[in-house]
Design a protein around this motif. Structure first.
Motif, short mmCIF file in Angstrom:
data_model
loop_
_atom_site.label_atom_id
_atom_site.label_comp_id
_atom_site.label_asym_id
_atom_site.label_seq_id
_atom_site.Cartn_x
_atom_site.Cartn_y
_atom_site.Cartn_z
N LEU A 17 0.83 -1.21 0.00
CA LEU A 17 0.00 0.00 0.00
C LEU A 17 0.87 1.26 0.00
O LEU A 17 0.59 2.24 -0.71
N ALA A 18 1.95 1.22 0.76
CA ALA A 18 2.84 2.38 0.82
C ALA A 18 3.52 2.63 -0.53
O ALA A 18 3.67 3.76 -1.00
N VAL A 19 3.94 1.52 -1.20
CA VAL A 19 4.58 1.67 -2.52
C VAL A 19 3.61 2.26 -3.53
O VAL A 19 3.94 3.15 -4.32
N LEU A 20 2.40 1.75 -3.54
CA LEU A 20 1.40 2.27 -4.48
C LEU A 20 1.09 3.73 -4.20
O LEU A 20 0.87 4.54 -5.13
N LEU A 21 1.08 4.11 -2.93
CA LEU A 21 0.80 5.50 -2.56
C LEU A 21 1.90 6.44 -3.06
O LEU A 21 1.63 7.50 -3.61
N LEU A 22 3.15 5.99 -2.91
CA LEU A 22 4.28 6.80 -3.39
C LEU A 22 4.25 6.93 -4.91
O LEU A 22 4.51 8.00 -5.49
N ALA A 23 3.93 5.81 -5.61
CA ALA A 23 3.87 5.86 -7.07
C ALA A 23 2.77 6.79 -7.55
O ALA A 23 2.93 7.56 -8.49
N GLY A 24 1.64 6.74 -6.90
CA GLY A 24 0.55 7.62 -7.30
C GLY A 24 0.87 9.09 -7.05
O GLY A 24 0.53 9.96 -7.85
N THR A 25 1.56 9.34 -5.94
CA THR A 25 1.95 10.73 -5.64
C THR A 25 2.90 11.27 -6.70
O THR A 25 2.80 12.41 -7.16
N ALA A 26 3.84 10.45 -7.14
CA ALA A 26 4.81 10.89 -8.15
C ALA A 26 4.13 11.17 -9.49
O ALA A 26 4.42 12.16 -10.18
N VAL A 27 3.19 10.27 -9.88
CA VAL A 27 2.47 10.48 -11.16
C VAL A 27 1.64 11.75 -11.09
O VAL A 27 1.58 12.56 -12.03
N PHE A 28 0.97 11.96 -9.95
CA PHE A 28 0.13 13.16 -9.80
C PHE A 28 0.97 14.44 -9.86
O PHE A 28 0.60 15.43 -10.50
N TYR A 29 2.12 14.43 -9.23
CA TYR A 29 3.00 15.61 -9.23
C TYR A 29 3.50 15.91 -10.64
O TYR A 29 3.55 17.06 -11.09
N HIS A 30 3.83 14.88 -11.43
CA HIS A 30 4.31 15.07 -12.80
C HIS A 30 3.24 15.67 -13.70
O HIS A 30 3.50 16.57 -14.50
N GLN A 31 2.00 15.13 -13.55
CA GLN A 31 0.90 15.67 -14.36
C GLN A 31 0.60 17.11 -14.00
O GLN A 31 0.27 17.93 -14.86
N THR A 32 0.74 17.43 -12.71
CA THR A 32 0.49 18.82 -12.29
C THR A 32 1.49 19.79 -12.92
O THR A 32 1.14 20.87 -13.36
N ARG A 33 2.78 19.42 -13.01
CA ARG A 33 3.80 20.26 -13.63
C ARG A 33 3.55 20.49 -15.12
O ARG A 33 3.76 21.59 -15.64
N ARG A 34 3.05 19.47 -15.81
CA ARG A 34 2.76 19.59 -17.25
C ARG A 34 1.63 20.58 -17.48
O ARG A 34 1.63 21.34 -18.43
N VAL A 35 0.63 20.55 -16.57
CA VAL A 35 -0.49 21.47 -16.72
C VAL A 35 -0.05 22.90 -16.45
O VAL A 35 -0.45 23.86 -17.12
#
Length: 281
Positions: A17-35
């Motif tokens: 669960l912790a690994v998935l949470l970290l991966a999701g946070t990284a993807v969300f942060y990357h998409q936010t920078r592109r926007v």
């Protein structure tokens, strides 16, 4: 053994669960920078495309940094004044001394050849003299005419003297003598003096100064039957004097000649060439 498996199961799921949470946070942060920065990718692609076209890049840089083309000063700003243009700005003789002397001879006046006035004199002249009557002391009736100038043929002045001139019943000058003044005015190419011929014919005093020149026909002081004639240049106004100074060869320094030809020779070629009359009659 059962308690050991139970402990492993309890540790595995929280870790996943912790690994998935970290991966999701990284993807969300990357998409936010592109926007937030949508131009970035396009700039990156444009730079890559420019890098693949070096000709355009070099051309742009060259255009931006190239200096203005050099400018050269026109030759016409420093050329010597051309004497043939003088008459457009200043009254000048449009015929040379030899030319007027020849024209007077063709008109029936027995003028001498254009030559030096004397061995030690740099003045040149041609003249005509005829004595019709004289006593033991002086001529009683005579005509004298002289065109005076220099060795280059440039005219300085034209003068004449009439002593006891022949006249008709109305007191007018004889056509043979009047012919002299008609030819002079015609060959000088100054038509604005033609209206003085009527006064000369009637032996009346006339004096005119027009645009840097003068003509006079006057009765000699102390004599009722002697007359003097003069025609010449006289620049009097400020603009005429400045224009005369500009065209004068005396104020121009000799410029260096790249071909090692004496600069004075060039000056002579430009300024000392006699000009023939070109006026239409």
């Amino acid at each position: 053994m059962v308690p050991l498996r139970s402990n492993h199961g309890r540790l595995f799921w929280p870790a996943l669960l912790a690994v998935l949470l970290l991966a999701g946070t990284a993807v969300f942060y990357h998409q936010t920078r592109r926007v937030e920065n949508p131009v970035g990718p396009f700039e990156h692609r444009a730079l890559n495309k420019t890098a693949r076209l070096p000709g355009i890049a070099v051309h742009t840089a060259t255009t931006a940094s190239s200096p203005l083309p050099p400018k050269s000063v026109s030759r016409h700003l420093i050329e010597l004044p051309k004497l043939e243009l003088t008459s457009q700005f200043l009254r000048t003789w449009l015929a040379s001394g030899p030319h007027i002397c020849g024209a007077l001879r063709e008109g029936g006046i027995e003028m001498s050849e254009w030559k030096a006035a004397s061995m030690r004199n740099r003045s040149y002249e041609c003249y005509f003299q005829r004595i019709y009557e004289r006593n033991e002391v002086r001529p009683l009736s005579s005509t004298f005419l002289r065109v005076r100038g220099n060795e280059m043929g440039e005219i300085v002045d034209i003068g004449a003297k009439l002593v006891g001139p022949e006249t008709d019943a109305q007191g007018r000058l004889s056509p043979a003598v009047l012919r002299i003044f008609e030819l002079i005015v015609k060959q000088a190419c100054w038509p604005d003096f033609e209206d003085t011929l009527g006064s000369i014919q009637n032996l009346r005093d006339v004096e005119h100064e027009r645009f840097g020149s003068y003509l006079s026909f006057t009765r000699e002081a102390g004599s009722e039957n002697n007359f003097n004639f003069a025609l010449g240049l006289r620049a009097t106004s400020g603009p005429q004097m400045r224009t005369k100074g500009y065209f004068s060869k005396d104020r121009w320094l000799a410029a260096p000649n790249p071909r090692n030809v004496p600069a004075n020779a060039i000056l002579m070629d430009h300024l000392d060439t006699p000009i023939s009359a070109h006026c239409a009659r």
